[in-house]
Every structure is written in C-alpha cells, then in structure tokens.
Design an enzyme around this catalytic site. Structure first.
Site, short mmCIF file in Angstrom:
data_model
loop_
_atom_site.label_atom_id
_atom_site.label_comp_id
_atom_site.label_asym_id
_atom_site.label_seq_id
_atom_site.Cartn_x
_atom_site.Cartn_y
_atom_site.Cartn_z
N SER A 166 0.85 -1.19 0.00
CA SER A 166 0.00 0.00 0.00
C SER A 166 0.88 1.24 0.00
CB SER A 166 -0.90 0.01 1.23
OG SER A 166 -1.51 1.28 1.41
N CYS A 219 0.54 3.68 1.78
CA CYS A 219 0.66 4.23 3.13
C CYS A 219 1.99 3.83 3.79
CB CYS A 219 -0.51 3.80 4.01
SG CYS A 219 -0.50 2.04 4.42
N TYR A 263 -1.33 -0.49 9.98
CA TYR A 263 -1.45 -1.12 8.66
C TYR A 263 -0.17 -0.95 7.87
CZ TYR A 263 -3.48 -2.26 4.08
OH TYR A 263 -3.74 -2.81 2.84
N LYS A 293 2.48 -3.78 6.35
CA LYS A 293 2.81 -3.88 4.93
C LYS A 293 4.32 -3.74 4.69
CE LYS A 293 -1.14 -4.77 3.12
NZ LYS A 293 -1.35 -6.06 2.41
#
Length: 315
Positions: A109, A111, A138, A142
């Site tokens: 991602s 982010c 999160y 990742k």
C-alpha cells in the site's frame, strides 16, 4: 514467465483486489487457478496454511489477502490491523517458500511512505521519515511483508517482489461506512442523501487532503503484467495513476454525478490523514503499464455498483 503454464493461487479472492485478479484470469482462460475459502483455510493460522500449500503446491502466489479499511477502521482497530496482516502475510510467504513456489507477488500500500514524504513519492523514499499516525499499524504490517519478501530472496533465493498501489476502488469494494475506503464511502453518502431527500451531508476532515486513485480492474491488469515481467529480486514497485485530486474536489465530483445539490459540511475536528500521497509511477510506465479507466468513468461504475446493491437489498 508464462503465467498460462503455471498453477496460480490467488490469496484473498473474495476481496476487492483478489476478485478482480480472479476475473482477469478467467477472462484470459487461465487453466489452473487455485482459491480457498476462509472457512476452509484461515491464512492467519500457520498450521492450516502450511498444510494447504504442501497439499496444493501452487507455483505462483498472488498475495492479495489482507485486512483493509478506511481511516475510521484503522483508528478504531490498530491492533487487529497489525495482527491480522502480519499473520496472513507471514504464513503465506513462509508456506510459499517451503512448498517451492516459483514466484510470489505481495500487495502492499502507498501508506508505507512517510507522512511528510516528498511528492510524488518515489520508491527510494521508503523508511525516510515517520509514518502517518492514523494508519500506522497497517503501514507497519505492509512494510514488514515487503521486507520479508526482500529478505527471503536475499537469504533463500526466493523469487518474489512487491507492488505498492495507490488508493484502490471499484468492483466488489465495501460500502460499509465503518470500514469502506473514501471513494466508496462518498458514493454511498451522496447516493443515500439523494434517495432520502437529505439536504446536508457531513464529511470528515477539511477536504484539503489529496489522494491518487486507481480502479481495481487496472490494478488487476498491472498485477498480471508485472507478474510476467518483473524481476523476482525481492524489490518493489509503485502502481498508480500518477495524478491526485483533493478530497473536496472528489466529493464535489461524486455529488454532481449522483445529482446531489445540498450542503456539504466539513467536520475539521476529524482527521484528514496524510495530506499528500501521490506516487511516482515512472518505473511502472517503463515496465509498459498504463491505466485505462479514468476517474470519472470509475466513479460512474462505482455509483452503478452501489445502486445495484441497494436494489438487491430492497428486493
């Protein structure tokens, strides 16, 4: 790599990204696609995951399984987001390695990049600053997943790489306001407001934050193309449209598309999240991939999807 000659496991085939990959594989007539229901194999469980891989021996693994959600879900359940994603990806990557998979593709991602990252965000900006607090759990998961792919290549020679997509939306996304992504949440809010005759819609934040969007069908095309073309050296590559839009302008665009003409009230006491988050996709373009679904077309498709869902629910 010739994908048509390989047994492919799509992990997370019920999710938005996994289901899009599955549709694309069916469209091209792939002869050997492997999926499994969560009720049969919970990828958070190491023993059952390992047994599944030993039994089925997939050659290519596309790891799209993950716990995902919007800013509200990430703020409310950081421990769950961290644990579930760490467990899923650790078990799948380890099992793929042990069972002799010839290629693994990990979906990350955008982010992962620092909250004040220079724009557009290049791959080399990873780990150069603090993460955005609203989705830190999160992001950490990742980053751990992509580093595991990198280190397994370094230590064991495992063939794998990671893709870092921008904000994904489209077919099979969730419209649950507690867990949905921003674009789908806006589609629901404004569509419901029109249907209910509401004259005011309140949205989180100031609307200043900017986001880059890619339709999930484009991401699925990119995954399959890059699975064939990317070197399996444990590296990663950004995948996106390369352009962004403010949340305020996105809201106005969606409101216009559904015919909402009432007030849009911004609740500045709620967080905006990372203010700027646009990917540098020059490497993706050099690999030969260019998205085909425009944002306006994708929004219209998403509105149609939500209206169809409402019709089925009302029937």
């Amino acid at each position: 790599m010739d994908l048509m000659a390989r047994k492919i496991f799509v992990a997370g085939h019920r999710g938005m990204v996994g289901s899009a990959v599955l549709r694309k594989l069916h469209d091209i007539g792939h002869p050997d696609i492997l999926t499994v229901e969560k009720s049969a194999v919970d990828l958070r469980d190491q023993q059952t995951t390992s047994a599944f891989f030993e039994r089925e021996r997939p050659e290519v693994v596309i790891l799209a399984a993950a716990r995902v959600g919007g800013i509200q879900a990430n703020i409310a359940s950081p421990g769950t987001f961290l644990y579930d994603n760490l467990a899923i990806q650790t078990n799948v990557i380890q099992a793929a390695h042990q069972s002799g998979a010839v290629r693994l593709v990990f979906l990350g991602s955008s982010c992962i990049y620092p909250t004040n990252c220079p724009q557009p965000m290049r791959e080399e900006y990873l780990l150069t600053g603090p993460l955005e607090p609203t989705n830190e759990a999160y992001a950490i998961a990742k980053i751990a997943g992509m580093k595991m792919v990198e280190y397994y290549h370094r230590q064991y020679g495992m063939d794998g790489f990671s893709l870092m997509p921008c904000n994904i939306y489209g077919t099979n996304d969730s419209f649950d306001l507690q867990n949905s992504h921003v674009l789908s949440a806006l589609v629901r809010r404004f569509t419901d407001a029109v249907d209910d005759g509401a004259g005011r819609v309140e949205l989180w934040g100031t609307g200043r934050a900017r986001r880059e969007f890619l339709h999930v069908d484009d991401l699925a095309d990119a995954i399959l193309m890059l699975t064939e073309r990317m070197p399996g050296d444990g590296g990663f590559i950004n995948v996106g449209s390369g352009t962004d839009i403010s949340i305020r302008d996105l809201a106005l665009l969606i409101a216009a598309k559904v015919g909402y003409g009432g007030e849009i009230a911004w609740n500045a006491e709620k967080p905006d999240g990372m203010l700027l988050k646009c990917l540098d996709v020059s490497r993706m373009r050099e690999m030969g991939f260019h998205p085909s679904v425009t944002l306006e077309d994708g929004i219209e498709r998403t509105i149609a999807d939500y209206r169809a869902l409402k019709s089925r629910s009302a029937a």
